[in-house]
Write a protein that holds these residues in place. Structure first.
Motif, PDB file in Angstrom:
ATOM      1  N   VAL A  63       7.617 -12.347  17.618  1.00  0.00           N
ATOM      2  CA  VAL A  63       6.962 -11.325  18.418  1.00  0.00           C
ATOM      3  C   VAL A  63       7.511 -10.001  17.916  1.00  0.00           C
ATOM      4  CG1 VAL A  63       6.721 -10.357  20.720  1.00  0.00           C
ATOM      5  CG2 VAL A  63       6.715 -12.823  20.425  1.00  0.00           C
ATOM      6  N   TYR A  64       6.631  -9.107  17.507  1.00  0.00           N
ATOM      7  CA  TYR A  64       7.068  -7.844  16.927  1.00  0.00           C
ATOM      8  C   TYR A  64       7.085  -6.740  17.974  1.00  0.00           C
ATOM      9  CZ  TYR A  64       6.729  -9.884  12.330  1.00  0.00           C
ATOM     10  OH  TYR A  64       6.924 -10.682  11.232  1.00  0.00           O
ATOM     11  N   ILE A  65       8.195  -6.011  18.008  1.00  0.00           N
ATOM     12  CA  ILE A  65       8.328  -4.832  18.859  1.00  0.00           C
ATOM     13  C   ILE A  65       8.615  -3.658  17.935  1.00  0.00           C
ATOM     14  CG2 ILE A  65       9.665  -3.703  20.666  1.00  0.00           C
ATOM     15  CD1 ILE A  65      10.326  -6.422  21.801  1.00  0.00           C
ATOM     16  N   PHE A  66       7.756  -2.650  17.998  1.00  0.00           N
ATOM     17  CA  PHE A  66       7.940  -1.435  17.216  1.00  0.00           C
ATOM     18  C   PHE A  66       8.517  -0.369  18.134  1.00  0.00           C
ATOM     19  CE2 PHE A  66       4.360  -3.710  15.398  1.00  0.00           C
ATOM     20  CZ  PHE A  66       4.682  -3.729  14.053  1.00  0.00           C
ATOM     21  N   ALA A  67       9.482   0.383  17.637  1.00  0.00           N
ATOM     22  CA  ALA A  67      10.063   1.468  18.425  1.00  0.00           C
ATOM     23  C   ALA A  67      10.225   2.686  17.533  1.00  0.00           C
ATOM     24  CB  ALA A  67      11.414   1.045  18.999  1.00  0.00           C
ATOM     25  N   GLY A  68       9.893   3.843  18.086  1.00  0.00           N
ATOM     26  CA  GLY A  68      10.018   5.089  17.348  1.00  0.00           C
ATOM     27  C   GLY A  68       9.194   6.170  18.008  1.00  0.00           C
ATOM     28  N   GLN A  85       6.066  -0.020  21.143  1.00  0.00           N
ATOM     29  CA  GLN A  85       4.721  -0.528  20.892  1.00  0.00           C
ATOM     30  C   GLN A  85       4.785  -2.031  20.704  1.00  0.00           C
ATOM     31  OE1 GLN A  85       2.785   1.006  17.395  1.00  0.00           O
ATOM     32  NE2 GLN A  85       1.198  -0.553  17.477  1.00  0.00           N
ATOM     33  N   ILE A  86       3.942  -2.740  21.443  1.00  0.00           N
ATOM     34  CA  ILE A  86       3.751  -4.181  21.259  1.00  0.00           C
ATOM     35  C   ILE A  86       2.256  -4.392  21.070  1.00  0.00           C
ATOM     36  CG2 ILE A  86       3.956  -6.461  22.283  1.00  0.00           C
ATOM     37  CD1 ILE A  86       6.346  -5.490  23.823  1.00  0.00           C
ATOM     38  N   GLY A  87       1.893  -4.977  19.949  1.00  0.00           N
ATOM     39  CA  GLY A  87       0.473  -5.132  19.628  1.00  0.00           C
ATOM     40  C   GLY A  87      -0.126  -3.771  19.324  1.00  0.00           C
ATOM     41  N   ASP A  88      -1.208  -3.431  19.996  1.00  0.00           N
ATOM     42  CA  ASP A  88      -1.876  -2.144  19.793  1.00  0.00           C
ATOM     43  C   ASP A  88      -1.649  -1.168  20.940  1.00  0.00           C
ATOM     44  OD1 ASP A  88      -2.967  -2.495  17.321  1.00  0.00           O
ATOM     45  OD2 ASP A  88      -4.868  -3.284  18.052  1.00  0.00           O
ATOM     46  N   THR A 103       2.451 -11.635  25.174  1.00  0.00           N
ATOM     47  CA  THR A 103       2.497 -11.895  23.735  1.00  0.00           C
ATOM     48  C   THR A 103       3.040 -13.284  23.445  1.00  0.00           C
ATOM     49  OG1 THR A 103       2.914  -9.547  23.417  1.00  0.00           O
ATOM     50  CG2 THR A 103       3.277 -10.964  21.537  1.00  0.00           C
ATOM     51  N   ARG A 104       4.025 -13.719  24.221  1.00  0.00           N
ATOM     52  CA  ARG A 104       4.588 -15.063  24.055  1.00  0.00           C
ATOM     53  C   ARG A 104       3.544 -16.129  24.365  1.00  0.00           C
ATOM     54  NH1 ARG A 104       9.606 -17.068  27.682  1.00  0.00           N
ATOM     55  NH2 ARG A 104      10.969 -16.253  26.072  1.00  0.00           N
ATOM     56  N   ALA A 105       2.695 -15.869  25.352  1.00  0.00           N
ATOM     57  CA  ALA A 105       1.668 -16.841  25.735  1.00  0.00           C
ATOM     58  C   ALA A 105       0.628 -17.041  24.631  1.00  0.00           C
ATOM     59  CB  ALA A 105       0.986 -16.400  27.018  1.00  0.00           C
ATOM     60  N   LYS A 106       0.479 -16.066  23.736  1.00  0.00           N
ATOM     61  CA  LYS A 106      -0.496 -16.189  22.650  1.00  0.00           C
ATOM     62  C   LYS A 106      -0.013 -17.104  21.531  1.00  0.00           C
ATOM     63  CE  LYS A 106      -2.501 -11.630  23.347  1.00  0.00           C
ATOM     64  NZ  LYS A 106      -2.666 -10.283  22.775  1.00  0.00           N
ATOM     65  N   LEU A 107       1.278 -17.398  21.496  1.00  0.00           N
ATOM     66  CA  LEU A 107       1.814 -18.280  20.457  1.00  0.00           C
ATOM     67  C   LEU A 107       1.467 -19.728  20.753  1.00  0.00           C
ATOM     68  CD1 LEU A 107       5.360 -16.729  19.972  1.00  0.00           C
ATOM     69  CD2 LEU A 107       3.418 -16.520  18.435  1.00  0.00           C
ATOM     70  N   ARG A 108       1.631 -20.577  19.751  1.00  0.00           N
ATOM     71  CA  ARG A 108       1.389 -22.006  19.962  1.00  0.00           C
ATOM     72  C   ARG A 108       2.364 -22.549  20.993  1.00  0.00           C
ATOM     73  NH1 ARG A 108       1.561 -24.525  14.105  1.00  0.00           N
ATOM     74  NH2 ARG A 108       3.443 -23.301  14.118  1.00  0.00           N
ATOM     75  N   PRO A 109       1.955 -23.516  21.813  1.00  0.00           N
ATOM     76  CA  PRO A 109       2.808 -24.007  22.902  1.00  0.00           C
ATOM     77  C   PRO A 109       4.167 -24.539  22.445  1.00  0.00           C
ATOM     78  CG  PRO A 109       0.572 -24.815  23.169  1.00  0.00           C
ATOM     79  CD  PRO A 109       0.617 -24.120  21.848  1.00  0.00           C
ATOM     80  N   GLU A 110       4.216 -25.191  21.294  1.00  0.00           N
ATOM     81  CA  GLU A 110       5.494 -25.750  20.851  1.00  0.00           C
ATOM     82  C   GLU A 110       6.459 -24.673  20.366  1.00  0.00           C
ATOM     83  OE1 GLU A 110       2.566 -26.153  17.412  1.00  0.00           O
ATOM     84  OE2 GLU A 110       2.529 -26.708  19.518  1.00  0.00           O
ATOM     85  N   LEU A 111       5.956 -23.470  20.090  1.00  0.00           N
ATOM     86  CA  LEU A 111       6.814 -22.387  19.613  1.00  0.00           C
ATOM     87  C   LEU A 111       7.189 -21.379  20.694  1.00  0.00           C
ATOM     88  CD1 LEU A 111       5.105 -21.597  16.198  1.00  0.00           C
ATOM     89  CD2 LEU A 111       7.170 -22.931  16.608  1.00  0.00           C
ATOM     90  N   GLN A 112       6.637 -21.509  21.896  1.00  0.00           N
ATOM     91  CA  GLN A 112       6.875 -20.515  22.932  1.00  0.00           C
ATOM     92  C   GLN A 112       8.321 -20.480  23.402  1.00  0.00           C
ATOM     93  OE1 GLN A 112       3.972 -21.004  26.017  1.00  0.00           O
ATOM     94  NE2 GLN A 112       2.304 -20.332  24.721  1.00  0.00           N
ATOM     95  N   LYS A 114      10.854 -21.144  21.377  1.00  0.00           N
ATOM     96  CA  LYS A 114      11.679 -20.834  20.208  1.00  0.00           C
ATOM     97  C   LYS A 114      11.293 -19.481  19.604  1.00  0.00           C
ATOM     98  CE  LYS A 114      11.747 -25.718  19.219  1.00  0.00           C
ATOM     99  NZ  LYS A 114      11.279 -26.759  18.354  1.00  0.00           N
ATOM    100  N   VAL A 115      10.934 -18.538  20.445  1.00  0.00           N
ATOM    101  CA  VAL A 115      10.435 -17.245  19.982  1.00  0.00           C
ATOM    102  C   VAL A 115      11.566 -16.413  19.398  1.00  0.00           C
ATOM    103  CG1 VAL A 115       9.414 -15.075  20.735  1.00  0.00           C
ATOM    104  CG2 VAL A 115       8.573 -17.204  21.640  1.00  0.00           C
ATOM    105  N   MET A 116      11.278 -15.779  18.276  1.00  0.00           N
ATOM    106  CA  MET A 116      12.183 -14.781  17.707  1.00  0.00           C
ATOM    107  C   MET A 116      11.544 -13.418  17.926  1.00  0.00           C
ATOM    108  SD  MET A 116      13.356 -16.005  14.033  1.00  0.00           S
ATOM    109  CE  MET A 116      14.849 -16.845  13.772  1.00  0.00           C
ATOM    110  N   VAL A 117      12.320 -12.484  18.397  1.00  0.00           N
ATOM    111  CA  VAL A 117      11.824 -11.130  18.596  1.00  0.00           C
ATOM    112  C   VAL A 117      12.237 -10.313  17.383  1.00  0.00           C
ATOM    113  CG1 VAL A 117      11.915  -9.091  20.043  1.00  0.00           C
ATOM    114  CG2 VAL A 117      11.972 -11.348  21.082  1.00  0.00           C
TER     115      VAL A 117
END
Length: 157
Positions: A63-68, A85-88, A103-112, A114-117
């Protein structure tokens, strides 16, 4: 009376174009499958800090988090303070949990679980904003964090 007659012209036979539509559609489907579309439009300035030991990771469970600071074209509307910023969409620290859960819910169920930020933080961003982001991540039990950098050596620049 000869049994053999000469051809009356050295013309080549016409090219058979019956399979041409099949080839065109096959190429179209190939490019549709292999083309990667951009996920999000970058709204923040993102000059990443340099690092000399970088490692490439898989993107499938991140899951990508942009900051600036907002980009030049968005500074009139959103100001010059650091933003998340997360997504758009821009997100503030108070609504970071709901945006990350979405954003986590959009990932595949088996990876939810084991999320890396992945934090893509501009090199001029205030450290307090990054600390607030990390605090919210701790409360959500999202403890695997990667900092995205660009290859290079900070001392040389």
């Amino acid at each position: 009376m000869s049994k053999f007659k000469k051809k009356k012209g050295g013309e080549l036979p016409a090219v058979n174009t019956a399979s041409l539509p099949d080839i065109v559609f096959m190429l179209l489907f190939f490019f549709m499958v292999v083309t990667v579309l951009r996920d999000s439009n970058l709204l923040v300035k993102n000059d990443l800090p340099k690092a000399d030991q970088v490692e490439k990771l898989k993107k499938d469970r991140s899951v990508y988090i942009f900051a600036g600071r907002p980009s030049q074209r968005y500074q009139d509307k959103y100001g010059k303070e650091g933003r998340i910023q997360i997504g758009d969409k821009y997100t503030d620290v108070s609504s970071l949990k709901s945006a990350l859960a979405e954003t986590r819910a959009k990932l595949r169920p088996e990876l939810q679980d084991k999320v890396m930020v992945a934090l893509k933080v501009d090199e001029d961003t205030n450290t307090g904003l990054v600390t607030d982001i990390k605090q919210e991540l701790r409360e959500m039990n999202m403890l695997k964090i990667i900092y995205i950098t660009s290859p290079g050596n900070q001392v040389d620049n």
